[in-house]
Enzyme design. Sequence first.
Site, PDB file in Angstrom:
ATOM      1  N   GLU A 183      49.633  16.447  43.053  1.00  0.00           N
ATOM      2  CA  GLU A 183      48.512  17.059  42.330  1.00  0.00           C
ATOM      3  C   GLU A 183      47.374  17.419  43.289  1.00  0.00           C
ATOM      4  OE1 GLU A 183      48.937  18.077  39.490  1.00  0.00           O
ATOM      5  OE2 GLU A 183      50.077  16.691  38.246  1.00  0.00           O
ATOM      6  N   ALA A 184      47.175  16.592  44.303  1.00  0.00           N
ATOM      7  CA  ALA A 184      46.141  16.908  45.294  1.00  0.00           C
ATOM      8  C   ALA A 184      46.492  18.166  46.073  1.00  0.00           C
ATOM      9  CB  ALA A 184      45.955  15.730  46.241  1.00  0.00           C
TER      10      ALA A 184
END
Length: 547
Positions: A183-184
């Site tokens: 997600e980062a």
Amino acid sequence: MKFETTKNKLHGNAYYQAQFQDPIKFTTGSATPASYNQFIDALRERLTGGLIYGIPVLRDPSTVEKPNQYVTVELSYSDTVSIQLGIDLTNAYVVAYRAGSESFFFRNAPASASTYLFTGTQQYSLPFDGNYDDLEKWAHQSRQRISLGLEALRQGIKFLRSGASDDEEIARTLIVIIQMVAEAARFRYVSKLVVISLSNRAAFQPDPSMLSLENTWEPLSRAVQHTVQDTFPQNVTLINVRQERVVVSSLSHPSVSALALMLFVCNPLNATQSPLLIRSVVEQSKICSSHYEPTVRIGGRDGLCVDVSDNAYNNGNPIILWKCKDQLEVNQLWTLKSDKTIRSKGKCLTTYGYAPGNYVMIYDCSSAVAEATYWDIWDNGTIINPKSGLVLSAESSSMGGTLTVQKNDYRMRQGWRTGNDTSPFVTSIAGFFKLCMEAHGNSMWLDVCDITKEEQQWAVYPDGSIRPVQNTNNCLTCEEHKQGATIVMMGCSNAWASQRWVFKSDGTIYNLYDDMVMDVKSSDPSLKQIILWPYTGNANQMWATLF
């Protein structure tokens, strides 16, 4: 529960290159905000297949051979304790992990994953899928209740490497790892929260904005790639940290800059694309549908709306700026037609002529000079008449002022944003490491991020201005049009080019006229100076909206 999967013997150079490409590494023992940023940047670079509208995009699955579909990431607890993740580069999903001589694959991992990932290990199938619904069910915890941060990541690596068979803890640990890695990589918003956490040496839990972005990655990617005249064919609704709805209707909406990687959906017919998307690949790829003709408001100077004066549609009636009405009304609604006309109630937005200062009017499309009715809407908020090269401009600051066409100077009065919600976008703006922009009178500098501080709340208007919520009559302004000019607060009434900014997908805040970006002077926040500087890509020029 563990199930051994079938292991296949593979041959060929393509397999060799994919399987033995060095993993991207991150060591938690000596982790710093800088080392984490370097890791995420390296992962993004490995996953990127090209650019669409300047935003990195993953590869089109139809153009990726199975042996080249996966990349590996190595996460280390110490010199002797580490795990590896297998990531599908067509969607950035974690599909498996390796712990020593064993590897574990999500139940819904692609069939080819076990053929090309971790083939020298004993392979097992996990009893759950890799989506959040299934992981949360097995973890008996929702994402918002699971703490993230360096210590959570370190303990997660150590636990998975131990080979323990506690499926509940495995699921919980994978929720941590997926968010702090995959997600980062997808979202600057998420990576910025992790960096702040590393700086503070404190755990954090996902806020509503982070969860909202994670849940809308595919719709947001789809909307960007289907953009028509800077406008999404369908709104994307996000949730901010105050649990309020944020309606995103256009490519130029500041929240879109949170996207660091898009899922590939289709190739826009006329989008600016990176050389990475080579001709043979583009020709094989799916082309986006171009039949959308969205009907929207057009917001501009000081948040006012483009309006057919007095709701009168007689030929030659002027187009003005007016307060955006509480309800969607026809004289403030514009259909962006595929023929490049912009129409209200079937009649065309038309320039009276091709000289600077000519007024803009409503006119019957069939009887107007065709070239006077054509407009391009750029993804920086500019609306330009191709024939003249002049742009739509609100020269008057008063409500009811007539719109004209003017030379393109990228002034604030020449900035626009489409969509049915054209209200200012309220956000904190995080910059160098753990610090956020903060307003103080006529000055602005960085301080420790605290979303409860009103001084750190900024309203980004459709005209491209950035204003402190405390006083929206002031705008962030570069004092001079030169390298090193200090960015201060000045009145918005002049609507200068020095007051118009674009949140770009590379993480910068960009001034169109000066072709420079906001920069923390000398990478030293204690100087309390944000300046205008040419793009370097350094950390002191990276910003993220924390809305």
